[in-house]
Design a protein around this motif. Structure first.
Motif, PDB file in Angstrom:
ATOM      1  N   ASP A  75       0.838  -1.205   0.000  1.00 36.07           N
ATOM      2  CA  ASP A  75       0.000   0.000   0.000  1.00 36.07           C
ATOM      3  C   ASP A  75       0.869   1.250   0.000  1.00 36.07           C
ATOM      4  O   ASP A  75       0.636   2.182  -0.762  1.00 36.07           O
ATOM      5  N   TYR A  76       1.868   1.254   0.875  1.00 35.79           N
ATOM      6  CA  TYR A  76       2.782   2.394   0.977  1.00 35.79           C
ATOM      7  C   TYR A  76       4.220   1.921   0.849  1.00 35.79           C
ATOM      8  O   TYR A  76       4.527   0.766   1.144  1.00 35.79           O
ATOM      9  N   ALA A  77       5.088   2.846   0.453  1.00 37.95           N
ATOM     10  CA  ALA A  77       6.523   2.570   0.491  1.00 37.95           C
ATOM     11  C   ALA A  77       7.248   3.787   1.047  1.00 37.95           C
ATOM     12  O   ALA A  77       6.935   4.928   0.688  1.00 37.95           O
ATOM     13  N   ILE A  78       8.175   3.530   1.951  1.00 35.84           N
ATOM     14  CA  ILE A  78       9.154   4.546   2.363  1.00 35.84           C
ATOM     15  C   ILE A  78      10.434   4.238   1.609  1.00 35.84           C
ATOM     16  O   ILE A  78      10.916   3.097   1.620  1.00 35.84           O
ATOM     17  N   MET A  79      10.973   5.230   0.909  1.00 31.50           N
ATOM     18  CA  MET A  79      12.233   5.064   0.178  1.00 31.50           C
ATOM     19  C   MET A  79      13.260   6.010   0.800  1.00 31.50           C
ATOM     20  O   MET A  79      13.144   7.233   0.664  1.00 31.50           O
ATOM     21  N   THR A  80      14.257   5.434   1.475  1.00 26.12           N
ATOM     22  CA  THR A  80      15.192   6.267   2.251  1.00 26.12           C
ATOM     23  C   THR A  80      16.277   6.899   1.397  1.00 26.12           C
ATOM     24  O   THR A  80      16.710   8.025   1.664  1.00 26.12           O
ATOM     25  N   ASN A  81      16.758   6.201   0.383  1.00 24.93           N
ATOM     26  CA  ASN A  81      17.816   6.717  -0.482  1.00 24.93           C
ATOM     27  C   ASN A  81      18.079   5.707  -1.595  1.00 24.93           C
ATOM     28  O   ASN A  81      17.648   4.555  -1.514  1.00 24.93           O
ATOM     29  N   ILE A  82      18.785   6.150  -2.617  1.00 29.19           N
ATOM     30  CA  ILE A  82      19.253   5.258  -3.678  1.00 29.19           C
ATOM     31  C   ILE A  82      20.750   5.482  -3.802  1.00 29.19           C
ATOM     32  O   ILE A  82      21.212   6.608  -3.974  1.00 29.19           O
ATOM     33  N   ASP A  83      21.501   4.393  -3.679  1.00 32.65           N
ATOM     34  CA  ASP A  83      22.960   4.483  -3.741  1.00 32.65           C
ATOM     35  C   ASP A  83      23.449   3.214  -4.420  1.00 32.65           C
ATOM     36  O   ASP A  83      22.775   2.186  -4.399  1.00 32.65           O
ATOM     37  N   PHE A  84      24.626   3.283  -5.016  1.00 31.84           N
ATOM     38  CA  PHE A  84      25.204   2.109  -5.666  1.00 31.84           C
ATOM     39  C   PHE A  84      25.743   1.155  -4.598  1.00 31.84           C
ATOM     40  O   PHE A  84      26.618   1.512  -3.824  1.00 31.84           O
ATOM     41  N   ASP A  85      25.178  -0.034  -4.556  1.00 28.19           N
ATOM     42  CA  ASP A  85      25.670  -1.090  -3.680  1.00 28.19           C
ATOM     43  C   ASP A  85      25.394  -2.423  -4.378  1.00 28.19           C
ATOM     44  O   ASP A  85      24.804  -2.442  -5.460  1.00 28.19           O
ATOM     45  N   HIS A  86      25.811  -3.510  -3.776  1.00 32.80           N
ATOM     46  CA  HIS A  86      25.675  -4.849  -4.373  1.00 32.80           C
ATOM     47  C   HIS A  86      26.252  -4.874  -5.794  1.00 32.80           C
ATOM     48  O   HIS A  86      25.562  -5.225  -6.757  1.00 32.80           O
TER      49      HIS A  86
END
Length: 432
Positions: free
Chosen positions: A164-175
């Motif tokens: 229903d909802y999403a919290i998106m804290t950040n996008i960073d290059f990992d993995h």
């Protein structure tokens, strides 16, 4: 009664899900390697049976849930398929399970676990809430209205979810063993955004998240003036952090948190924004933010001798940086010592210079051998490659760990996502 058998039950998501099903009155058991993991204590306390891997664990009539780390060629998976049992991957099971609640996915390159822990703590103060946290904590609640859960982007597993909802804290290059670059990571989050049903709460200070598009409202939070929910007039002390929240430039309330660093303000802002959107009582939100005790392996502190020992999951340069900064806020007059075990050769290779820069923020740096992944070959890289980029750093083992005692009255931060705890345990035992 159907038995739910978990293949790889000690995994952080798997152990949490097993606890949830157990709390809901279902019969649960699982199997794993015999090595001790921090996730298994809660399973044992719940009376959930943990067996060593063997195909004989799988019997007719079971539902088999398989951890994402285990291939279809695993002996228990093969046995389940031979018996014609329902076999479902962890992330797919979770995707179906959440449909019975108002579901809130917490995702991002960093901060997922802390934010999921904070979110579940706050919401359950107002409404019955089930939750699954990436530190191995899970709770099923009778009559739960909300389900807060951590959604991992690795291998795009979170695309099994339609929350229903999403919290998106950040996008960073990992993995870097899976994603090609930050654009590849962004594409995964963008795909996830299209699957959210009611609303997205995204950190507007993050350049990548500013580009997110969705068919539902995207509410931005952060320090910058353009955000829908903005933190202003921040006061940082050695006891915690206080800040005012403005909703679209109108003062809302003043909140305090017992944690340190800007990243924790942002985590709290995301929870405040979602709670406001769901019309939860602001006074309850204030009280719950203040009473949050944290999650496992995130700035977990204890005093040993004259030192403060901190255990933290930080395994990416961004996470090391904010953890060291948080320690400086809480302990401004103490030496900060970083003890770091890199996790995976591919991550260490990709971010070698960034790791060095982050660890240089500490007053002293100690390094442990790289914790490799089963998925990779280490090649020619060694811990000496990182040590060579950090002036004054030392490589230590469990046998030489007591050299940390030279740092009297220091704050010693053990960081990593591998088995860094064995170094911390060895150090603590050296005091006995």
């Amino acid at each position: 009664m159907t038995i739910y058998h978990f293949v790889g039950i000690k995994g952080s998501g798997m152990s949490a899900l097993a606890q949830i099903l157990h709390d809901m009155g279902l019969q649960v058991q699982g199997s794993d390697v015999e090595k001790t993991f921090f996730t298994q204590l809660a399973l044992e306390q719940s009376g959930i049976t943990i067996l060593p891997f063997q195909k004989e664990n799988v019997k007719p009539g079971m539902n088999v849930i398989v951890g994402n780390a285990f291939p279809d060629t695993h002996e228990e998976v093969e046995e389940a398929m031979k018996l014609g049992l329902p076999v479902i991957r962890y992330h797919r099971f979770l995707g179906d399970f959440m449909k019975q609640f108002t579901s809130i996915a917490v995702t991002g390159a960093h901060g997922k676990t802390s934010t999921t822990g904070l979110l579940s703590h706050v919401i359950k103060g107002a409404k019955p809430t089930a939750y699954l946290i990436g530190d191995g904590t899970g709770k099923g609640v009778e009559g739960a209205e909300y389900f807060a859960f951590e959604a991992c982007e690795y291998r795009r597993h979170f695309l099994s979810y339609f929350p229903d909802y999403a919290i998106m804290t950040n996008i960073d290059f990992d993995h870097p063993d899976y994603f090609a670059n930050v654009d590849d990571v962004f594409s995964a989050f963008q795909e996830m955004a299209w699957q959210v049903n009611k609303g997205i709460f995204a950190c507007g200070d993050d350049e990548q998240l500013q580009k997110i598009q969705a068919k539902v409202p995207v509410v931005f939070y952060g320090f910058d003036d353009e955000n829908d929910f903005q933190a202003r007039n921040v006061v940082k002390t050695t006891e915690g952090t206080t800040f005012e929240v403005y909703v679209r430039n109108t003062y809302y309330h003043t909140f305090s948190i017992p944690t340190f660093g800007d990243h924790n303000i942002l985590n709290a802002l995301s929870v405040i924004a979602l709670s406001h959107y769901e019309n939860l009582d602001a006074e309850i939100v204030k009280e719950r933010l203040l009473s949050f005790q944290g999650v496992k392996r995130r700035f977990s502190e204890k005093v040993v001798g004259s030192q403060v020992i901190i255990d933290d999951y930080a395994h990416h340069p961004t996470e090391i940086k904010v953890t060291v900064e948080a320690a400086r806020q809480k302990y401004p007059n103490r030496e900060i010592v970083a003890v770091f075990q890199p996790h995976t050769f591919s991550r260490t290779q990709t971010f070698l210079n960034e790791f060095a820069n982050s660890l240089n923020l500490a007053d002293a740096a100690y390094l442990c051998e790289i914790f490799g992944s089963a998925r990779e070959n280490h090649g020619k890289l060694s811990i000496q490659d990182l040590a060579g980029k950090i002036p004054g750093s030392r490589v230590i083992s469990e046998d030489t760990i007591d050299s940390l005692k030279a740092h009297e009255n220091a704050v010693v931060i053990f960081m990593g996502a591998g088995d860094i705890q064995k170094f911390q345990d060895a150090y603590e035992k050296s005091f006995v």
